[in-house]
Design a protein around this motif. Structure first.
Motif, PDB file in Angstrom:
ATOM      1  N   UNK A   1       0.942  -1.097  -0.114  1.00  6.37           N
ATOM      2  CA  UNK A   1      -0.109  -0.196   0.041  1.00  6.37           C
ATOM      3  C   UNK A   1       0.818   1.230   0.049  1.00  6.37           C
ATOM      4  N   UNK A   2       0.982   1.892  -1.180  1.00  8.21           N
ATOM      5  CA  UNK A   2       1.755   2.924  -1.317  1.00  8.21           C
ATOM      6  C   UNK A   2       0.819   4.173  -1.609  1.00  8.21           C
ATOM      7  N   UNK A   3       0.956   5.172  -0.564  1.00  5.01           N
ATOM      8  CA  UNK A   3      -0.127   6.342  -0.814  1.00  5.01           C
ATOM      9  C   UNK A   3       0.303   7.422  -1.809  1.00  5.01           C
ATOM     10  N   UNK A   4       1.623   7.290  -1.952  1.00  3.28           N
ATOM     11  CA  UNK A   4       2.265   8.505  -2.828  1.00  3.28           C
ATOM     12  C   UNK A   4       3.341   7.657  -3.901  1.00  3.28           C
ATOM     13  N   UNK A   5       2.515   7.089  -4.814  1.00  2.74           N
ATOM     14  CA  UNK A   5       3.240   6.230  -5.758  1.00  2.74           C
ATOM     15  C   UNK A   5       3.156   7.185  -7.355  1.00  2.74           C
ATOM     16  N   UNK A   6       2.875   8.625  -7.374  1.00  5.22           N
ATOM     17  CA  UNK A   6       2.774   9.259  -8.386  1.00  5.22           C
ATOM     18  C   UNK A   6       4.126   9.298  -9.250  1.00  5.22           C
ATOM     19  N   UNK A   7       4.197   9.246 -10.703  1.00  6.60           N
ATOM     20  CA  UNK A   7       5.304   9.189 -11.451  1.00  6.60           C
ATOM     21  C   UNK A   7       5.847  10.761 -11.574  1.00  6.60           C
ATOM     22  N   UNK A   8       7.135  10.726 -11.670  1.00  6.12           N
ATOM     23  CA  UNK A   8       7.680  11.994 -11.946  1.00  6.12           C
ATOM     24  C   UNK A   8       7.799  12.406 -13.287  1.00  6.12           C
ATOM     25  N   UNK A   9       7.351  13.715 -13.772  1.00  2.00           N
ATOM     26  CA  UNK A   9       7.358  14.119 -15.217  1.00  2.00           C
ATOM     27  C   UNK A   9       8.514  13.974 -16.217  1.00  2.00           C
ATOM     28  N   UNK A  10       9.691  13.968 -15.453  1.00  2.17           N
ATOM     29  CA  UNK A  10      10.869  13.744 -16.420  1.00  2.17           C
ATOM     30  C   UNK A  10      11.266  12.276 -16.250  1.00  2.17           C
ATOM     31  N   UNK A  11      10.682  11.428 -15.937  1.00  2.00           N
ATOM     32  CA  UNK A  11      11.200  10.120 -15.521  1.00  2.00           C
ATOM     33  C   UNK A  11      11.204   9.143 -16.757  1.00  2.00           C
ATOM     34  N   UNK A  12      12.226   8.373 -16.781  1.00  2.00           N
ATOM     35  CA  UNK A  12      12.072   7.281 -17.803  1.00  2.00           C
ATOM     36  C   UNK A  12      11.182   5.966 -17.447  1.00  2.00           C
ATOM     37  N   UNK A  13      11.044   4.976 -18.347  1.00  2.00           N
ATOM     38  CA  UNK A  13      10.003   3.928 -17.987  1.00  2.00           C
ATOM     39  C   UNK A  13      10.687   2.752 -18.654  1.00  2.00           C
ATOM     40  N   UNK A  14      10.775   1.520 -17.607  1.00  2.00           N
ATOM     41  CA  UNK A  14      11.253   0.288 -17.761  1.00  2.00           C
ATOM     42  C   UNK A  14      10.309  -0.805 -17.716  1.00  2.00           C
ATOM     43  N   UNK A  15      10.145  -1.800 -18.650  1.00  3.48           N
ATOM     44  CA  UNK A  15       9.091  -2.870 -18.676  1.00  3.48           C
ATOM     45  C   UNK A  15       9.917  -4.006 -18.442  1.00  3.48           C
ATOM     46  N   UNK A  16       9.289  -4.946 -17.887  1.00  2.79           N
ATOM     47  CA  UNK A  16       9.787  -6.455 -17.963  1.00  2.79           C
ATOM     48  C   UNK A  16       8.411  -7.255 -18.565  1.00  2.79           C
TER      49      UNK A  16
ATOM     50  N   UNK B   1      13.579  -3.297  -4.608  1.00  7.35           N
ATOM     51  CA  UNK B   1      12.386  -4.049  -5.222  1.00  7.35           C
ATOM     52  C   UNK B   1      11.629  -2.929  -5.542  1.00  7.35           C
ATOM     53  N   UNK B   2      11.253  -2.908  -6.878  1.00  2.00           N
ATOM     54  CA  UNK B   2      10.354  -1.465  -7.401  1.00  2.00           C
ATOM     55  C   UNK B   2       9.054  -1.827  -6.839  1.00  2.00           C
ATOM     56  N   UNK B   3       8.461  -3.193  -6.509  1.00  2.00           N
ATOM     57  CA  UNK B   3       7.258  -3.218  -6.114  1.00  2.00           C
ATOM     58  C   UNK B   3       7.140  -2.797  -4.957  1.00  2.00           C
ATOM     59  N   UNK B   4       8.192  -3.245  -4.020  1.00  2.00           N
ATOM     60  CA  UNK B   4       8.059  -2.529  -2.623  1.00  2.00           C
ATOM     61  C   UNK B   4       8.166  -1.175  -2.543  1.00  2.00           C
ATOM     62  N   UNK B   5       8.777  -0.499  -3.464  1.00  2.00           N
ATOM     63  CA  UNK B   5       9.042   0.823  -3.490  1.00  2.00           C
ATOM     64  C   UNK B   5       7.748   1.636  -3.928  1.00  2.00           C
ATOM     65  N   UNK B   6       7.183   1.127  -5.035  1.00  3.01           N
ATOM     66  CA  UNK B   6       6.113   2.084  -5.448  1.00  3.01           C
ATOM     67  C   UNK B   6       4.899   1.327  -5.821  1.00  3.01           C
ATOM     68  N   UNK B   7       4.831   0.130  -5.457  1.00  3.37           N
ATOM     69  CA  UNK B   7       3.587  -0.741  -6.024  1.00  3.37           C
ATOM     70  C   UNK B   7       2.606  -0.716  -5.090  1.00  3.37           C
ATOM     71  N   UNK B   8       1.297  -1.044  -5.607  1.00  3.47           N
ATOM     72  CA  UNK B   8       0.083  -1.199  -4.777  1.00  3.47           C
ATOM     73  C   UNK B   8      -0.735  -2.506  -5.031  1.00  3.47           C
ATOM     74  N   UNK B   9      -1.357  -2.928  -4.151  1.00  2.57           N
ATOM     75  CA  UNK B   9      -2.157  -4.036  -4.081  1.00  2.57           C
ATOM     76  C   UNK B   9      -1.389  -5.440  -4.008  1.00  2.57           C
ATOM     77  N   UNK B  10      -1.971  -6.396  -4.543  1.00  2.85           N
ATOM     78  CA  UNK B  10      -1.613  -7.791  -4.608  1.00  2.85           C
ATOM     79  C   UNK B  10      -0.517  -7.860  -5.573  1.00  2.85           C
ATOM     80  N   UNK B  11       0.844  -8.626  -5.393  1.00  2.45           N
ATOM     81  CA  UNK B  11       1.649  -8.438  -6.310  1.00  2.45           C
ATOM     82  C   UNK B  11       1.686  -9.934  -7.321  1.00  2.45           C
ATOM     83  N   UNK B  12       0.285 -10.030  -8.020  1.00  7.66           N
ATOM     84  CA  UNK B  12       0.516 -11.224  -8.640  1.00  7.66           C
ATOM     85  C   UNK B  12       1.092 -11.222  -9.958  1.00  7.66           C
ATOM     86  N   UNK B  13       1.957 -11.766 -10.581  1.00  4.30           N
ATOM     87  CA  UNK B  13       2.404 -11.469 -11.987  1.00  4.30           C
ATOM     88  C   UNK B  13       2.155 -12.526 -12.804  1.00  4.30           C
ATOM     89  N   UNK B  14       1.814 -13.831 -12.390  1.00  5.62           N
ATOM     90  CA  UNK B  14       1.451 -15.035 -13.226  1.00  5.62           C
ATOM     91  C   UNK B  14       0.005 -15.097 -13.726  1.00  5.62           C
TER      92      UNK B  14
END
Length: 364
Positions: free
Chosen positions: A87-102, A304-317
């Motif tokens: 539960x991260x109450x402040x997980x807004x993205x920063x306007x100048x940030x880049x984005x990574x995906x897996x 862990x990026x999920x722990x840093x700024x994720x929200x909810x249940x972390x199911x990825x499968x």
């Protein structure tokens, strides 16, 4: 008499759940090469935690001191709960940030496992919509014919001009199976970590972002190689009959063998990460949960990026198994992330995960 017997059964069940959750904690610290059964307790952690939570509440309501059993182990392992639910109450993205995906794309549904002929095009549309600057693909497929175009399409659709692909298997020098990292930023160096007797692989890619360089590790660790019938058994575990016992035993053996192999693989990758001259991202399909030796070893010194700024249940499968988080984005402390997201879509048996990031500037 019956009431007393029921009371004893409840106490014994509570004790068993306490022992089970303690063993799940130990599975993060002890290699499955030494104790093959520990990974099974790690996989069961969410259910052991729920069981202990039930008994904690039950004994408190009954005003029995037995609640201390579950209370102690739940407090001791509270840090692990954050690996599954955030539960991260402040997980807004920063306007100048880049984005990574897996994203494990399962060969872009090459063999139509999902019976959706448009899965590949749906993945392309997703990439265009999400517009990540760096994408780490696992179970990547590419061919040099015009039958099933992937790499060229991705480079065009996602505006990624630079790529690093490695293939562990090919057919007729035309159809290639492996892993790939693509980037909108220049790639200045490439490398790979190969493992013996497997098609799983790790690649690392040095990427220049303005005045900074980062190293991105893209991992696909040892697969369990479940077949369609294995998934059928898992999805209907509560209805298993005698004829399915052999199949269940086969599933256990696959998990046991794969866990031991991943322990070897993660040792090699972890040692390589420690030698990196740049801040790192460590992404990919680990085929293991956060309560595992694989995750513990791989995440040493990383966030862990999920722990840093994720929200909810972390199911990825993408399956009926709840709490199954086996895809990760880890990073060095010199990198900050925001807006971690698990994108729930049915184009693969994994969900893509992404986050925005910034490289923290050094004080001059």
């Amino acid at each position: 008499m019956i009431k007393k017997l029921l009371h004893i059964i409840l106490i014994l069940t509570n004790i068993l759940l306490v022992v089970a959750i303690v063993l799940s904690y130990l599975s993060s610290y002890i290699s499955p090469e030494k104790f093959w059964f520990l990974p099974f307790f790690g996989l069961g952690f969410p259910y052991f935690a729920l069981g202990n939570l039930f008994f904690l509440i039950y004994w408190i309501i009954r005003k029995r001191k037995f609640y201390f059993l579950s209370l102690i182990v739940l407090i001791s392992g509270s840090v692990y709960l954050n690996d599954f639910v955030q539960i991260n109450l402040s997980s807004d993205t920063k306007p100048q940030s880049a984005k990574i995906m897996s994203y494990n794309v399962r060969l872009f549904d090459l063999y139509s496992w999902s019976d959706k002929m448009e899965s590949k095009n749906s993945i392309f549309k997703l990439l265009k919509k999400e517009a990540p600057n760096i994408i780490c693909f696992q179970e990547f497929y590419n061919d040099i014919s015009d039958e099933f175009i992937t790499l060229d399409s991705i480079l065009t659709i996602s505006d990624t001009k630079f790529y690093h692909d490695e293939y562990t298997f090919d057919m007729h020098d035309t159809y290639y199976f492996g892993i790939a990292t693509v980037s909108t930023y220049p790639i200045v160096n490439k490398g790979k970590i190969r493992f013996e007797n497997t098609n799983n692989i790790c690649i690392f890619t040095d990427i220049k972002i303005n005045d900074d360089t980062i190293r991105v590790y893209n991992n696909h660790l040892q697969s369990i190689h479940f077949k369609k019938e294995d998934y059928s058994i898992i999805d209907s575990i509560e209805q298993i009959g005698k004829k399915d016992v052999a199949q269940v035993k086969n599933i256990f053996n696959k998990i046991k063998d794969a866990s031991a192999i991943r322990a070897e693989q993660v040792e090699a990758i972890s040692n390589h990460i420690k030698m990196s001259p740049y801040p790192v991202f460590v992404c990919g399909d680990f085929n293991d949960t956060p309560i595992s030796y694989t995750y513990k070893k791989m995440s040493e010194g990383l966030i862990d990026a999920f722990a840093e700024s994720g929200n909810g249940i972390g199911s990825t499968h993408n399956s009926k198994i709840p709490f199954l988080r086996i895809d990760f984005i880890l990073h060095s402390p010199q990198i900050s992330t925001s807006g971690f997201e698990i994108i729930e879509c049915n184009y693969s048996d994994h969900f893509p995960i992404s986050c925005h990031f910034e490289i923290e500037k050094k004080n001059k």
